[in-house]
Design an enzyme around this catalytic site. Sequence first.
Site, PDB file in Angstrom:
ATOM      1  N   TYR A 104      19.325 -22.875  -2.411  1.00  0.00           N
ATOM      2  CA  TYR A 104      20.100 -23.649  -1.457  1.00  0.00           C
ATOM      3  C   TYR A 104      21.320 -22.677  -1.163  1.00  0.00           C
ATOM      4  O   TYR A 104      22.186 -22.079  -1.846  1.00  0.00           O
ATOM      5  CB  TYR A 104      20.698 -24.970  -2.103  1.00  0.00           C
ATOM      6  CG  TYR A 104      19.755 -25.883  -2.148  1.00  0.00           C
ATOM      7  CD1 TYR A 104      19.475 -27.138  -1.347  1.00  0.00           C
ATOM      8  CD2 TYR A 104      18.900 -25.953  -3.497  1.00  0.00           C
ATOM      9  CE1 TYR A 104      18.808 -27.976  -1.604  1.00  0.00           C
ATOM     10  CE2 TYR A 104      18.139 -27.038  -3.634  1.00  0.00           C
ATOM     11  CZ  TYR A 104      17.959 -28.184  -2.604  1.00  0.00           C
ATOM     12  OH  TYR A 104      16.965 -29.144  -2.742  1.00  0.00           O
ATOM     13  N   TYR A 143      12.629 -24.423  -7.818  1.00  0.00           N
ATOM     14  CA  TYR A 143      13.860 -24.014  -8.281  1.00  0.00           C
ATOM     15  C   TYR A 143      14.106 -24.785  -9.742  1.00  0.00           C
ATOM     16  O   TYR A 143      14.059 -25.664 -10.175  1.00  0.00           O
ATOM     17  CB  TYR A 143      15.121 -24.012  -7.598  1.00  0.00           C
ATOM     18  CG  TYR A 143      15.516 -25.438  -7.258  1.00  0.00           C
ATOM     19  CD1 TYR A 143      16.356 -25.814  -8.021  1.00  0.00           C
ATOM     20  CD2 TYR A 143      14.879 -25.978  -5.988  1.00  0.00           C
ATOM     21  CE1 TYR A 143      16.651 -27.294  -7.684  1.00  0.00           C
ATOM     22  CE2 TYR A 143      15.580 -27.304  -5.691  1.00  0.00           C
ATOM     23  CZ  TYR A 143      16.406 -28.097  -6.644  1.00  0.00           C
ATOM     24  OH  TYR A 143      16.735 -29.316  -6.085  1.00  0.00           O
ATOM     25  N   ARG A 153      12.660 -28.179 -10.748  1.00  0.00           N
ATOM     26  CA  ARG A 153      12.539 -29.093  -9.647  1.00  0.00           C
ATOM     27  C   ARG A 153      11.055 -28.954  -8.922  1.00  0.00           C
ATOM     28  O   ARG A 153      10.903 -27.802  -8.520  1.00  0.00           O
ATOM     29  CB  ARG A 153      13.370 -29.323  -8.749  1.00  0.00           C
ATOM     30  CG  ARG A 153      14.877 -29.922  -9.249  1.00  0.00           C
ATOM     31  CD  ARG A 153      14.822 -31.368  -9.659  1.00  0.00           C
ATOM     32  NE  ARG A 153      13.976 -32.279  -9.203  1.00  0.00           N
ATOM     33  CZ  ARG A 153      14.092 -32.741  -8.040  1.00  0.00           C
ATOM     34  NH1 ARG A 153      15.427 -32.809  -7.518  1.00  0.00           N
ATOM     35  NH2 ARG A 153      13.167 -33.704  -7.400  1.00  0.00           N
ATOM     36  N   HIS A 156      10.809 -29.872  -2.679  1.00  0.00           N
ATOM     37  CA  HIS A 156      10.843 -30.955  -1.775  1.00  0.00           C
ATOM     38  C   HIS A 156      11.863 -30.915  -0.952  1.00  0.00           C
ATOM     39  O   HIS A 156      12.512 -29.847  -0.935  1.00  0.00           O
ATOM     40  CB  HIS A 156      11.674 -32.113  -2.919  1.00  0.00           C
ATOM     41  CG  HIS A 156      12.997 -31.769  -3.525  1.00  0.00           C
ATOM     42  ND1 HIS A 156      12.931 -31.027  -4.783  1.00  0.00           N
ATOM     43  CD2 HIS A 156      14.321 -31.872  -3.192  1.00  0.00           C
ATOM     44  CE1 HIS A 156      14.377 -30.564  -5.056  1.00  0.00           C
ATOM     45  NE2 HIS A 156      15.207 -31.249  -4.229  1.00  0.00           N
ATOM     46  N   HIS A 158      14.786 -32.987   1.141  1.00  0.00           N
ATOM     47  CA  HIS A 158      15.784 -34.199   0.649  1.00  0.00           C
ATOM     48  C   HIS A 158      15.895 -35.075   2.222  1.00  0.00           C
ATOM     49  O   HIS A 158      16.014 -34.358   3.268  1.00  0.00           O
ATOM     50  CB  HIS A 158      17.217 -33.856   0.592  1.00  0.00           C
ATOM     51  CG  HIS A 158      17.430 -33.480  -0.876  1.00  0.00           C
ATOM     52  ND1 HIS A 158      17.843 -34.161  -1.801  1.00  0.00           N
ATOM     53  CD2 HIS A 158      17.331 -32.190  -1.386  1.00  0.00           C
ATOM     54  CE1 HIS A 158      18.058 -33.378  -2.869  1.00  0.00           C
ATOM     55  NE2 HIS A 158      17.567 -32.214  -2.694  1.00  0.00           N
TER      56      HIS A 158
END
Lengths: 235, 198
Positions: A104, A143, A153, A156, A158
Amino acid sequence: MTLVYPIEPHHAAHPKYLSPDYKSSIKRAPQKPLVIIRQTMSELTGPVYGHEAVRVGDNDLTTQHAAEPLGERIIVHGRVLDEDGRGVPHALLEVWQANACGRYIHVRDQHPAPLDPNFTGAGRTQTDADGRYKFVTIKPGAYPWGNHPNAWRSAHIHFSVFGHAFVSRLVTQMYFPGDPLFAFDPIFNAVPDEQARFRMVSSFDLEATQPEWALAYRFDIVLRGRDATPMETQA
Amino acid sequence: MSGKIVTGLTPSQTVGPFFAYGLVSNGTYAWPDAFSHDLVTPDASGERIRVVGNVYDGDGAAIPDAMLEIWQADSQGRFNDPRDTRGGSNTSFKGFGRTGTSAQGGYGFETIKPGGVPGLDGKLQAPHILMAVFARGLLLHLYTRIYFDGEAANDTDAVLAQVPPDRRATLIARRDADGAYRFDIHLQGDNETVFFDV
């Protein structure tokens, strides 16, 4: 005047606030019982947006910079629906996600994977009159995170969605079919009902694929509420 | 394939720790915010107020990665939504705001004091602002209500009446030394804020 709006049990679909396998929930889940109240006009209305909230091109996360981001370009599309399966028109959707490497741009994500100068990872759109939406983006990577030893995780995206009313508000995550990390992801598994859990998994959509350009995934989103217009009655 | 029939609600998931750049960038990231902590429009009538506070976890530690959204009527008690069939708001005051908490767990909204809106019994509810709380660790957002200290209508409000008396104070914003209405949010503990199942 009162508004009559069917109240449906909604907790069956959602995670429990306290889901101990997800460590961050332990000190943040409320411990006292929620106070059950009937919905008033305050809860049954909600914000209405002008076009100023969404600019042309905000639904394409691959064209926000000088060059194209690295990774697998994908189309993510679907419908926003109410509980009767009717499309929710003009619903605002906001998305944010990691890049193809699972990183991110947020300053607090410091895990050793590269940032992509051509990818912010944020997008926004509104549904059309039938509740349809579409994003173009890059398939996000898995990640690592600090929840437990060797925690990763599932990949995905969000989603933040506004529906008819303030009580239709939903923040969720869209997953990809067949992810081998599902069994090891305490956030995904915080949804206790298996059928509900797999409603967060998009489906591969060959028909919506754009040949020579991008694969497609379909993600339909069902929000609380049964009708765009609650009935008005005289008290 | 595309023929999948979806029935049943889509489950909620946490906003996680990394939502700021997409939802409450506030100039920090190269992405414009759709919403602001400042709800006041030039044509909005009524009393300008600030609502400020901190968000705390079960250890009393401030939460720097929470997101708060508020929804309220204008000073006339009208919602800027066509579903308010009484005629709606006559100003451009939208009544919706969003902000992220700071590194110290603080937040602030600039808004106007809402008027009373009808309750289920047809009587006016005490003036209140709805708030939704999102954070890493919250798998489903929480709903609460901000009421205002000193309002006589608080004593007859149907929603407040459903709250155990010893917990009502958690829903009442009080003026601080700067004149702002302070509304702290405690996710756990002795002073746990009342959250609603609506």
